[in-house]
Each structure stands twice: as C-alpha cells, then as structure tokens.
Motif scaffolding. Structure first.
Motif, PDB file in Angstrom:
ATOM      1  N   THR A 110       0.831  -1.209   0.000  1.00  8.55           N
ATOM      2  CA  THR A 110       0.000   0.000   0.000  1.00  8.55           C
ATOM      3  C   THR A 110       0.863   1.255   0.000  1.00  8.55           C
ATOM      4  N   GLU A 111       1.922   1.243   0.772  1.00  5.40           N
ATOM      5  CA  GLU A 111       2.737   2.442   0.946  1.00  5.40           C
ATOM      6  C   GLU A 111       3.745   2.672  -0.173  1.00  5.40           C
ATOM      7  N   HIS A 112       4.240   1.594  -0.776  1.00  3.63           N
ATOM      8  CA  HIS A 112       5.357   1.724  -1.710  1.00  3.63           C
ATOM      9  C   HIS A 112       4.950   1.388  -3.145  1.00  3.63           C
ATOM     10  N   ILE A 113       5.670   1.946  -4.087  1.00  3.97           N
ATOM     11  CA  ILE A 113       5.458   1.634  -5.498  1.00  3.97           C
ATOM     12  C   ILE A 113       6.042   0.258  -5.787  1.00  3.97           C
ATOM     13  N   ALA A 114       5.222  -0.613  -6.340  1.00  2.00           N
ATOM     14  CA  ALA A 114       5.648  -1.961  -6.715  1.00  2.00           C
ATOM     15  C   ALA A 114       5.569  -2.083  -8.230  1.00  2.00           C
ATOM     16  N   ILE A 115       6.673  -2.478  -8.838  1.00  4.79           N
ATOM     17  CA  ILE A 115       6.752  -2.566 -10.299  1.00  4.79           C
ATOM     18  C   ILE A 115       7.244  -3.948 -10.698  1.00  4.79           C
ATOM     19  N   SER A 116       6.464  -4.654 -11.481  1.00  5.17           N
ATOM     20  CA  SER A 116       6.950  -5.898 -12.067  1.00  5.17           C
ATOM     21  C   SER A 116       7.684  -5.547 -13.354  1.00  5.17           C
ATOM     22  N   LEU A 117       8.956  -5.920 -13.426  1.00  2.00           N
ATOM     23  CA  LEU A 117       9.790  -5.537 -14.558  1.00  2.00           C
ATOM     24  C   LEU A 117       9.519  -6.378 -15.798  1.00  2.00           C
ATOM     25  N   HIS A 118       8.756  -7.460 -15.644  1.00  2.00           N
ATOM     26  CA  HIS A 118       8.435  -8.262 -16.830  1.00  2.00           C
ATOM     27  C   HIS A 118       7.259  -9.191 -16.559  1.00  2.00           C
ATOM     28  N   GLU A 119       6.173  -8.999 -17.305  1.00  2.00           N
ATOM     29  CA  GLU A 119       5.010  -9.888 -17.247  1.00  2.00           C
ATOM     30  C   GLU A 119       4.383 -10.011 -18.642  1.00  2.00           C
ATOM     31  N   HIS A 120       3.481 -10.990 -18.758  1.00  2.00           N
ATOM     32  CA  HIS A 120       2.571 -11.112 -19.896  1.00  2.00           C
ATOM     33  C   HIS A 120       1.174 -11.260 -19.291  1.00  2.00           C
ATOM     34  N   PRO A 121       0.560 -10.175 -18.819  1.00  2.50           N
ATOM     35  CA  PRO A 121      -0.678 -10.297 -18.040  1.00  2.50           C
ATOM     36  C   PRO A 121      -1.926 -10.532 -18.889  1.00  2.50           C
ATOM     37  N   VAL A 122      -1.818 -11.517 -19.798  1.00  3.91           N
ATOM     38  CA  VAL A 122      -2.944 -11.886 -20.640  1.00  3.91           C
ATOM     39  C   VAL A 122      -3.574 -13.168 -20.114  1.00  3.91           C
ATOM     40  N   ILE A 123      -4.827 -13.385 -20.485  1.00  5.98           N
ATOM     41  CA  ILE A 123      -5.542 -14.602 -20.104  1.00  5.98           C
ATOM     42  C   ILE A 123      -5.440 -15.587 -21.262  1.00  5.98           C
ATOM     43  N   LEU A 124      -4.970 -16.786 -20.981  1.00  9.51           N
ATOM     44  CA  LEU A 124      -4.801 -17.814 -22.006  1.00  9.51           C
ATOM     45  C   LEU A 124      -6.084 -18.630 -22.168  1.00  9.51           C
ATOM     46  N   PRO A 125      -6.229 -19.341 -23.277  1.00 12.97           N
ATOM     47  CA  PRO A 125      -7.376 -20.243 -23.413  1.00 12.97           C
ATOM     48  C   PRO A 125      -7.338 -21.326 -22.343  1.00 12.97           C
TER      49      PRO A 125
END
Length: 399
Positions: free
Chosen positions: A55-70
């Motif tokens: 909640t307090e801090h900035i959280a950054i994922s440096l690499h994702e593929h946040p898609v929904i697969l079949p």
C-alpha cells in the motif's frame, strides 16, 4: 493475494464489442484460483506488514505477460492468431502492483506467420491490446515516471508497453521511433535467436552487438527507451551494457551460478549491468530459475536467485520480473518451444512442474514475493528498493 483495487470496475477485455460477431470467442482460463495458493506460513502481523508495504510503496513488475490464455492450451495458436489476447484486469486489480512491464507476447501472436516476430504481427499485438486498454479506466498506459507516480496516487495500475525482441524492426532504424510513437518504452535486443542487432542466448556462438545494433542502442538512448538484454547472448549483453549511455535492464533472468543454463546470466554480465547502474529482475517462468537446493520450481527456487544476486551486486541492483500470465504457462512453452529457441543449450536434469507455486500468475506473484521478504526479515527500505524503487531509479535516468 490482495483485495481488488477500488478503482477497478469489473471491465473485461473487448466487452464493448459483440462476441461471436466482432471477435472469436474462446473459453478462457480463470484469472483467480486456477491452482492452489502457496502458503508461506506468515503470521497475522507479517501478513498485515505485506499489505502495508504494498500500500505504501510503489511496486513494479519488470516483466510480465498479463494476458488470459485459453482454458484448453491446444487452442493457443488459434487464439493468438486472432491478435485479441485478453488482458487480465481482475487479476491485476488484486496484484498489489503499481506498474507492470507488459511484453505483449508479440513472438507468439503469429497472425501473419507461424514464426512470429513479424512487423505486422507486432502492430496487431500492440494495437489490439492497447485499443482495449483505452476503453477502461483502471489500467493506464505509462510513458513516463510521472505516469507511474500518478497511477499510485490515483489507485490505478500503470502499464509500461515493452517488447522482448527488436527483430521486427529488421534493418529499419526508424521503426524504433515508430514504436516509441506507439507508446513502447522498453525493448529487448534479441529473443534467444540472433538478429540484425546481435546474438541470442540459444546460439552456439555469439558475435556480440553488430554495427547496426550499436546504432539501434544509440537511437533507443536518444528516444528514451529502456533496453533489455534478458534473452541476448553473453557477449551481446556485455556489448550493449558498454555501448549504452544509460543503465540497462536484465528484466527477467537469474544467475547461472545458481542454475547452469544459457537462460541464466553469468556473474560477469550481472556485475557489468550493476556497475553501470542497471538492475536485474528475477525470473519465475516455469523451469527457468531453479536451484540445486530447490529443484522443484517454486518461489523458494526463485528467491535462491534473488539472494545470490543480492550477495553478488547488492540489493540496489536486484528486483523482480516474474514473467507470468493467467493460464497454463507450461503449455505455452510446450506450444512455442521451436519458435522461442530458449530451451537450447545445457539443461540440467530436474523435476517438471505443472506451475510455479507462489508465482504462478500476476495476481499472486508480488504478494508472495513481499511475503517471502517479510518472512526472512528484510527491512522496509530493502523491500521498497527490491519491489520498485530500484526500477524507478533506472527509469529516471533512461526516460
């Protein structure tokens, strides 16, 4: 897993269009609860601290593929050929993340070619996904550090558009400018296989950064595009780090000294990246960041790479790029193994898993990571650096 972000209003991808008429419908994998949750054994006080830190801090994922697969991975190629990969908005709303580097799966879109990484396929992948992003009010495209801070302030999630590979630019330097105009703010040099810029990690020999590659690095520096060498060969990675006037990212990898495969980075590359001010994001895609101590891939294996890299270069130069998606990631690798080329090289024997427990998807990854750091008594300052502060420092120099 966090409670859904208040700003999220339930948007589902392409819901403003007519199913079956405007686009092909596929049964999709669930964003939440596809696999059992991972129990870190946290106390109530530790769990409250996890929530407070996110909640307090900035959280950054440096690499994702946040898609929904079949749901049925056998439909993956047909699904990707439509170029309408669905963004997992609900899952992202529970992730605790402030920002996510989304790498668009352009090598798997295969709209015009089974081999991927074609310019037209890239335009489809980016254009279709962003057209949907613009039709909702929770995820927002980030093209500056100020946009990430604004997302934190407004309860939104900032999406940083990135690509793992520069192969689609072919020998056209100005295509880098076009990508910048599309909103792309992070580019990989090569995706495992060599291209016009340099060598990939699956090649038996790596000639390093080419003359054209040096011109491309210079153009990325001038524009303000973050450079990634995760899938580049060792010599190419070193050359890019040396050639760039600003720090370079290894957005998603691990330490070869912990698990000896070409997909991991040797100490020499990790040190060189850190010495020039860069950051390595620890990978969690299935069967990558394993360790002899934890050969069944889980968050424990992943964190073995984290602790090694922290010991090697210091916590100011290590973060996380879990490289997850919503659905059967193992099935994705099996489907596209020939296209990707990242299974080449030395591969120690290890148990196969159906998913990586604790970091299976973007909804749970950072909650589990922060939970592990809390359980192992890292300070608030150390955790803040590792989950986002280090990435912000680099972006302030690059962008």
């Amino acid at each position: 897993m966090q409670e859904p972000a208040p700003r999220y209003q339930g948007h589902k991808s392409y819901e403003y269009l007519e199913p079956h008429s405007d686009y092909r419908v596929f049964a999709l994998a669930p964003e939440l609860g596809r696999v059992p949750g991972h129990d870190l054994g946290l106390t109530d006080a530790q769990q409250q601290r996890v929530t407070r830190l996110l909640t307090e801090h900035i959280a950054i994922s440096l690499h994702e593929h946040p898609v929904i697969l079949p749901e049925d991975v056998r439909e993956l190629r047909a699904y990707n050929r439509t170029a309408r990969q669905r963004t997992g908005y609900e899952g992202l709303s529970r992730s605790g993340l402030t920002a996510v580097f989304d790498n668009f799966m352009a090598g798997a879109s295969c709209v015009t070619s089974e081999n991927g990484w074609k310019w037209n396929d890239l335009v489809y992948a980016v254009g279709m996904r962003l057209s949907d992003v613009y039709k909702q009010d929770y995820v927002t495209l980030a093209t500056s550090v100020a946009d990430i801070h604004a997302a934190k302030r407004d309860g939104r999630l900032a999406l940083v558009a990135g690509l793992e590979c520069s192969s689609p630019i072919e020998n056209e330097l100005d295509r880098i400018d076009i990508l910048y105009g599309f909103g792309i703010r992070q580019l990989g040099i090569a995706y495992s296989q060599a291209n016009m810029l340099g060598g990939g990690l699956s090649e038996k020999s790596d000639g390093g950064l080419t003359h054209f590659g040096r011109r491309a690095v210079d153009r990325m520096n001038k524009l303000g595009i973050a450079i990634d060498v995760s899938h580049s060969g060792d010599q190419t990675s070193l050359d890019v780090i040396e050639a760039s006037r600003v720090p370079v990212f290894i957005t998603h990898a691990g330490a070869r000294s912990v698990w000896d495969t070409s997909r991991m980075k040797p100490d020499e590359v990790i040190r060189a990246c850190a010495e020039r001010g860069g950051v390595i994001g620890i990978e969690a895609a299935p069967h990558t960041t394993l360790s002899e101590k934890h050969p069944h891939h889980s968050i424990e294996s992943v964190m073995d790479h984290f602790t090694y890299c922290v010991d090697l270069v210091g916590i100011d130069h290590v973060t996380f790029g879990p490289d997850t998606m919503f659905g059967d990631h193992v099935g994705v690798h099996n489907t596209y193994a020939a296209n990707y080329g990242h299974d080449a090289g030395n591969r120690p024997e290890h148990p196969r898993v159906e998913y990586v427990s604790g970091v299976e998807n973007p909804a749970e990854a950072f909650t589990s990571i922060v939970g592990w750091l809390v359980k192992h008594d890292y300070s608030d300052d150390e955790i803040a650096k590792a989950i986002g502060g280090n990435t912000l420092r680099v972006l302030e120099q690059v962008w």
